[in-house]
Design an enzyme around this catalytic site. Structure first.
Site, short mmCIF file in Angstrom:
data_model
loop_
_atom_site.label_atom_id
_atom_site.label_comp_id
_atom_site.label_asym_id
_atom_site.label_seq_id
_atom_site.Cartn_x
_atom_site.Cartn_y
_atom_site.Cartn_z
N LYS A 265 -21.85 -18.79 1.37
CA LYS A 265 -20.45 -19.05 1.67
C LYS A 265 -19.70 -17.88 1.72
O LYS A 265 -20.27 -16.65 1.18
CB LYS A 265 -19.93 -19.77 0.50
CG LYS A 265 -18.61 -20.53 0.55
CD LYS A 265 -19.14 -21.98 1.20
CE LYS A 265 -17.95 -22.67 1.64
NZ LYS A 265 -18.20 -24.04 1.92
N ASP B 163 -14.34 -23.50 6.77
CA ASP B 163 -13.89 -23.91 5.58
C ASP B 163 -12.26 -24.27 5.37
O ASP B 163 -11.60 -23.96 6.42
CB ASP B 163 -14.62 -23.23 4.55
CG ASP B 163 -14.45 -24.04 3.03
OD1 ASP B 163 -15.54 -25.03 3.20
OD2 ASP B 163 -13.68 -23.89 2.54
N1 GLU Z 1 -17.52 -25.62 4.78
C1 GLU Z 1 -18.31 -26.78 5.23
C2 GLU Z 1 -19.05 -27.05 3.80
O1 GLU Z 1 -18.48 -27.05 2.77
C3 GLU Z 1 -19.15 -26.70 6.18
C4 GLU Z 1 -20.21 -25.63 6.16
C5 GLU Z 1 -20.77 -25.43 7.44
O2 GLU Z 1 -20.86 -26.20 8.50
O3 GLU Z 1 -21.83 -24.34 7.44
O4 GLU Z 1 -19.94 -27.68 3.72
#
Ligand code: GLU
Length: 445
Positions: free
Chosen positions: A124, A164
């Protein structure tokens, strides 16, 4: 393993990282019993290794606003766990972002990605940058500055960021563009890209659609008919939008959306293409307020400074930010007869609220299972990019459906407690066992 001992050590090592500690405590509590049946895990220090990220990048992001003034934000990428695949997870731009936020999100992402059955590790990233009120040119410069620092540590088989909160198709486009220029390669290093340069069909809708496929499975498994149920949604961004559209398509009626300024109650339902499109317009305005909805659709009412959890609904779907639904909200929902709560946002409920739902046998779906459709679709985007092809809507939707049903099955298999399914326990055990197995096989790293 004793959860309390590990938590005491972690609290001493990482004081004040409350969200990260909250997420870790939840998982360790769920897996304690199973873990202690595997002495080989204890010997190999699996938990001790799993709770610490593989590595963290922290960096300065300087950028110039439209008046020529220089601003400095902090950028982060947490590469949490690479046991089952390249690091994978979104980028969040929001003033509330701290290292604790991104560590909690990276930790959650590791198990979520394991649940999807696709080969993705957990990561992340983000920044405390606030996109609110910023011009397109400012957003572009910020995205470029962010990636200029990070690009060397990304790659299609290394680390694949996505969107996100505060990061959608536009921001991914700017970040991908800069990445491509610096790396001199056009690969699937970001997901959530525009369709014309490798983005997957249905990626924008996937988190919300997947969540409703999961909720629908929860309902079917408990002989509940989703049709005709009233639903409270919070947030009005990409995730809330997808969830609202799919809930409507499946016959439920969404009566609320919300923003930092309060919530909208639309008794007729947020259920027409005009209303769905207006949600997008609101989001794209960059003002981060939901109040104008009531001017656009005068039958709807705006409640300033309030949360939608005070309404009488059958289903509650937090779709905004972490810890947005607390114990008091949970009590109110129960008093009003709520039958199902599912986190479409990550850790949308406080630990006390989650415990309350489970103690009261209210069906509760945790974010790492419910919202996994977003990253699952990202995994499908990586596959399409690696194959240099593009799948149809039907193909992607079929995969998404299958993956969400599969996650539901994993939760049931590991979470059954008499006639109640503890989806928190189920999701945590299923995700943990997969990551632990991969870590055991790869030696001490
Ligand atoms: N931010 C999204 C999540 O919390 C998607 C992450 C992604 O597609 O890599 O899962």
């Amino acid at each position: 393993m004793k959860v309390n001992d590990i938590m005491t050590q972690l609290e001493a090592k990482h004081p004040g990282e409350s969200e990260y500690l909250q997420a870790v405590r939840e998982v360790l509590t769920s897996i304690e019993e199973v873990y202690n049946q595997h002495p080989e895990f204890e010997k190999a220090g699996i938990v001790e290794r799993m709770v610490e990220p593989d590595r963290i990048f922290t960096f300065r992001v300087p950028w110039v606003d439209d008046n020529g003034k220089v601003h400095v934000n902090i950028g982060y990428r947490v590469q949490f766990n690479g046991a089952i695949g390249p690091y994978k997870g979104g980028i969040r731009f929001h003033p509330s972002v701290t290292l604790s936020t991104l560590k909690f999100l990276g930790f959650e992402q590791t198990f979520k990605n394991a649940l999807t059955t696709l080969p993705m590790g957990g990561g992340k990233g983000g920044s405390d940058f606030s996109p609110k009120g910023r011009s397109d040119a400012e957003i572009m410069r910020f995205c470029q500055a962010f990636v200029t620092e990070l690009w060397r540590d990304l790659g299609p088989d290394t680390d694949v960021p996505a969107g996100d909160i505060g990061v959608g198709g536009r921001e991914v486009g700017y970040m991908f563009g800069m990445y491509k220029k610096l790396a001199r390669e056009h690969t699937g290093t970001f997901t959530g890209k525009g369709r014309s340069f490798g983005g997957s069909r249905l990626r924008p809708e996937a988190t919300g659609f997947g969540a409703l496929y999961f909720v629908n499975r929860m309902c079917e498994t408990h002989n509940i008919d989703l049709k005709g149920k009233t639903v409270a949604v919070s947030g009005f961004g990409n995730v809330a939008w997808g969830a609202t559209m799919k809930a409507t398509e499946l016959g439920a009626k969404v009566v609320t959306i919300s923003g930092p300024d309060g919530y909208i109650y639309d008794e007729e339902g947020i259920n027409t293409p005009e209303k769905f499109n207006y949600m997008l317009e609101l989001r794209n305005s960059g003002n981060d307020v939901v109040a104008p909805y009531a001017d656009e659709f005068p039958n709807a009412e705006f409640f300033p400074g309030k949360k939608p959890w005070e309404r009488k609904v059958d289903i509650a779907l937090p779709c905004a930010i972490q810890n947005e639904l607390n114990l008091e909200d949970a009590r109110k929902l129960k008093e009003n007869g709520v039958m199902l709560v599912a986190e479409v946002s990550n850790m949308g409920c406080t630990a006390e609220a989650v415990d309350f739902f489970i103690e009261n046998k209210i069906l509760f779906g945790p974010g790492k299972a419910v919202n996994a459709g977003g990253v699952a679709c990202s995994g499908l985007e990586m596959t399409q990019n690696a194959m240099h092809i593009s799948w149809s809507n039907e193909e992607v939707d079929r995969w998404l459906h299958q993956i969400m049903n599969d996650i539901h099955e994993q939760c049931v298999a590991h979470g059954r407690e008499g006639d109640y399914i503890n989806y928190v326990k189920g999701a945590n055990i299923a995700g943990f066992m997969k990551v632990a197995d991969a870590m055991m096989a790869q030696g001490v790293l």
